[in-house]
Design a protein around this motif. Sequence first.
Motif, PDB file in Angstrom:
ATOM      1  N   GLY A 215      -8.787   2.393   8.334  1.00  0.00           N
ATOM      2  CA  GLY A 215      -9.029   1.869   9.561  1.00  0.00           C
ATOM      3  C   GLY A 215      -9.811   0.401   9.121  1.00  0.00           C
ATOM      4  N   PHE A 216     -11.049   0.752   8.433  1.00  0.00           N
ATOM      5  CA  PHE A 216     -11.615  -0.601   7.964  1.00  0.00           C
ATOM      6  C   PHE A 216     -10.810  -1.522   7.385  1.00  0.00           C
ATOM      7  CE2 PHE A 216     -13.994  -2.866   4.625  1.00  0.00           C
ATOM      8  CZ  PHE A 216     -14.773  -3.384   5.307  1.00  0.00           C
ATOM      9  N   TRP A 217     -10.132  -1.446   6.451  1.00  0.00           N
ATOM     10  CA  TRP A 217      -9.150  -2.170   5.678  1.00  0.00           C
ATOM     11  C   TRP A 217      -7.957  -3.108   6.601  1.00  0.00           C
ATOM     12  CZ3 TRP A 217     -11.012  -4.909   2.223  1.00  0.00           C
ATOM     13  CH2 TRP A 217     -11.863  -4.582   1.190  1.00  0.00           C
ATOM     14  N   HIS A 227      -1.420  -9.006  11.705  1.00  0.00           N
ATOM     15  CA  HIS A 227      -0.650  -7.871  11.614  1.00  0.00           C
ATOM     16  C   HIS A 227       0.386  -7.874  10.246  1.00  0.00           C
ATOM     17  CE1 HIS A 227      -1.958  -5.332  14.622  1.00  0.00           C
ATOM     18  NE2 HIS A 227      -1.459  -6.422  15.824  1.00  0.00           N
ATOM     19  N   ALA A 228       0.667  -9.303  10.309  1.00  0.00           N
ATOM     20  CA  ALA A 228       1.549  -9.667   8.807  1.00  0.00           C
ATOM     21  C   ALA A 228       0.864  -9.498   7.553  1.00  0.00           C
ATOM     22  CB  ALA A 228       1.979 -11.003   9.047  1.00  0.00           C
ATOM     23  N   LEU A 229      -0.354  -9.771   7.524  1.00  0.00           N
ATOM     24  CA  LEU A 229      -1.022  -9.272   6.349  1.00  0.00           C
ATOM     25  C   LEU A 229      -1.341  -8.094   6.087  1.00  0.00           C
ATOM     26  CD1 LEU A 229      -2.320 -10.801   3.715  1.00  0.00           C
ATOM     27  CD2 LEU A 229      -4.657 -10.771   4.837  1.00  0.00           C
ATOM     28  N   ALA A 230      -1.927  -7.454   7.239  1.00  0.00           N
ATOM     29  CA  ALA A 230      -2.235  -6.172   7.135  1.00  0.00           C
ATOM     30  C   ALA A 230      -1.189  -5.255   6.907  1.00  0.00           C
ATOM     31  CB  ALA A 230      -2.874  -5.701   8.436  1.00  0.00           C
ATOM     32  N   THR A 232       1.716  -6.161   5.249  1.00  0.00           N
ATOM     33  CA  THR A 232       1.801  -6.505   3.760  1.00  0.00           C
ATOM     34  C   THR A 232       1.113  -5.759   2.639  1.00  0.00           C
ATOM     35  OG1 THR A 232       2.505  -8.667   4.167  1.00  0.00           O
ATOM     36  CG2 THR A 232       2.106  -8.411   2.048  1.00  0.00           C
ATOM     37  N   LEU A 233      -0.014  -5.633   2.970  1.00  0.00           N
ATOM     38  CA  LEU A 233      -1.087  -5.052   1.791  1.00  0.00           C
ATOM     39  C   LEU A 233      -0.917  -3.740   2.044  1.00  0.00           C
ATOM     40  CD1 LEU A 233      -4.173  -7.584   2.024  1.00  0.00           C
ATOM     41  CD2 LEU A 233      -1.946  -7.445   0.496  1.00  0.00           C
ATOM     42  N   PHE A 234      -1.004  -3.026   3.238  1.00  0.00           N
ATOM     43  CA  PHE A 234      -0.460  -1.660   3.325  1.00  0.00           C
ATOM     44  C   PHE A 234       0.720  -1.186   2.620  1.00  0.00           C
ATOM     45  CE2 PHE A 234      -4.225  -1.426   5.669  1.00  0.00           C
ATOM     46  CZ  PHE A 234      -4.473   0.044   6.126  1.00  0.00           C
ATOM     47  N   GLY A 235       1.694  -1.859   2.611  1.00  0.00           N
ATOM     48  CA  GLY A 235       2.965  -1.589   2.356  1.00  0.00           C
ATOM     49  C   GLY A 235       3.117  -1.823   0.666  1.00  0.00           C
ATOM     50  N   ALA A 236       2.263  -2.817   0.093  1.00  0.00           N
ATOM     51  CA  ALA A 236       1.992  -3.015  -1.222  1.00  0.00           C
ATOM     52  C   ALA A 236       1.315  -1.665  -1.979  1.00  0.00           C
ATOM     53  CB  ALA A 236       1.222  -4.344  -1.553  1.00  0.00           C
ATOM     54  N   ALA A 237       0.254  -1.398  -1.068  1.00  0.00           N
ATOM     55  CA  ALA A 237      -0.680  -0.134  -1.649  1.00  0.00           C
ATOM     56  C   ALA A 237       0.411   0.911  -1.730  1.00  0.00           C
ATOM     57  CB  ALA A 237      -1.849   0.042  -0.715  1.00  0.00           C
ATOM     58  N   GLY A 238       1.153   1.082  -1.084  1.00  0.00           N
ATOM     59  CA  GLY A 238       2.117   2.343  -1.024  1.00  0.00           C
ATOM     60  C   GLY A 238       3.093   2.152  -2.106  1.00  0.00           C
ATOM     61  N   PHE A 239       3.587   0.943  -2.387  1.00  0.00           N
ATOM     62  CA  PHE A 239       4.463   0.688  -3.411  1.00  0.00           C
ATOM     63  C   PHE A 239       3.618   1.098  -4.594  1.00  0.00           C
ATOM     64  CE2 PHE A 239       6.175  -2.118  -6.993  1.00  0.00           C
ATOM     65  CZ  PHE A 239       7.332  -2.006  -6.919  1.00  0.00           C
ATOM     66  N   TRP A 240       2.357   0.359  -5.006  1.00  0.00           N
ATOM     67  CA  TRP A 240       1.553   0.952  -6.180  1.00  0.00           C
ATOM     68  C   TRP A 240       1.480   2.481  -6.413  1.00  0.00           C
ATOM     69  CZ3 TRP A 240      -3.002   3.551  -6.545  1.00  0.00           C
ATOM     70  CH2 TRP A 240      -3.659   3.600  -7.744  1.00  0.00           C
ATOM     71  N   ALA A 241       1.373   3.193  -5.176  1.00  0.00           N
ATOM     72  CA  ALA A 241       1.216   4.588  -5.115  1.00  0.00           C
ATOM     73  C   ALA A 241       2.145   5.597  -5.691  1.00  0.00           C
ATOM     74  CB  ALA A 241       0.513   5.206  -3.713  1.00  0.00           C
ATOM     75  N   VAL A 242       3.405   4.856  -5.586  1.00  0.00           N
ATOM     76  CA  VAL A 242       4.657   5.409  -6.322  1.00  0.00           C
ATOM     77  C   VAL A 242       4.697   4.806  -7.653  1.00  0.00           C
ATOM     78  CG1 VAL A 242       7.268   5.593  -5.939  1.00  0.00           C
ATOM     79  CG2 VAL A 242       5.829   5.646  -4.008  1.00  0.00           C
ATOM     80  N   GLY A 243       4.520   3.710  -7.969  1.00  0.00           N
ATOM     81  CA  GLY A 243       4.732   3.184  -9.214  1.00  0.00           C
ATOM     82  C   GLY A 243       3.516   3.832 -10.151  1.00  0.00           C
ATOM     83  N   VAL A 244       2.473   3.832  -9.845  1.00  0.00           N
ATOM     84  CA  VAL A 244       1.619   4.367 -10.722  1.00  0.00           C
ATOM     85  C   VAL A 244       1.790   5.925 -11.157  1.00  0.00           C
ATOM     86  CG1 VAL A 244      -0.118   5.683  -9.035  1.00  0.00           C
ATOM     87  CG2 VAL A 244      -1.032   4.489 -11.079  1.00  0.00           C
TER      88      VAL A 244
END
Length: 363
Positions: A215-217, A227-230, A232-244
């Motif tokens: 919620g904070f982030w 919303h575009a940036l939010a 984008t970055l939430f989607g990017a975090a999900g991408f990292w979560a799979v990649g790691v």
Amino acid sequence: MPFLDTVLRQPSYGWKDECGNLSKPSVLAIFKEFFSRLNIFKNKKNWLSFTSWMMIVCFVPFLMLFIFKYFSFKLLIVAFVYSMVVMGSHGTVWYHRYCTHRAFKFRNNIWRFITQNITLKIIPEEIYVISHHVHHAKSDQPGDPYNAQGGFLYCFLADVNHQPIAHNLNEKDYGRCVKLMKHTGQISNTYAQYQKWGTLANPLRTIGGILLNWGFWYLAFYLIGGHALACTLFGAAGFWAVGVRTFNYEGHGKGEDKRREGSDYNREDMSINQAWPGIVAGEWHNNHHLYPKSARSGFLPHQVDTAWYYIKFLNLIGGVTEYHDSKKQFLEKYHEPHKQAKSLAKEKTTVLTKETLIVTEQH
């Protein structure tokens, strides 16, 4: 039995086969174990693994919104930097060097809290930390929770199949787990609560902490770029979560010996130094296995270490009071002797070549 032999929940296919070698389950057996351990209706003690993967599912809509509604090359670059560099470096700093190896100390709990929550929270500390101690003790051996010799899926789904703590720990061993997590700030369950939930982490505190972090982030990203940036970055975090989840398979040579002379000095396991994880996240894995308690693993000039830069920055401004840095030991014990041996071998080759030419000319 030794604590690290029994602290993790053994999969149904076991750690070893009848001959004492690594048990290599079939794809079907791995997926069967995976979905069984995600089933919270069958066993509520599966709640932490279920939560870990549900977080990834929750990121999917944000990724879709970025791709199909907000996509731009500018946002793509932002997503790349956030997922690869920011999330990657944070994973190295927080989960790897601090939570597991205590390579540095924070001045107080405020700096610890800031570092813990400076990115979107995705990985429950308990799943990472306890199993990573086992990984270092049994690296590339049966019992290593992400043994690359077991194959890609063996590593990729390890956070569910191999990394959770056992459900039948006695009170003494459970207390040892609590002690391993205490410095992270986690308020662990009592032993009675552990017997109910099967975890160190408490469901209410864990899920509540995740929601507050997200919620904070989201609000912070929205205020910066809507919303575009939010998204984008939430989607990017999900991408990292799979990649790691692919890292340990790659970082241990995909189950093969891919160590290189003059680059990978640790010979106790199959870990290797890779340029990409090293540059974007400071994860020079062979160096790390050589000196796991070092706050720096990029020991050579070309080994960029963004995680170390963050730790050193906090040290300069007073957020970190002390740290371990094994660069000097690495250079003296491994790199310089290798350079000298290489130089000496080159000189011998040059001398032999000259002697051969002289003999040839004489004849």
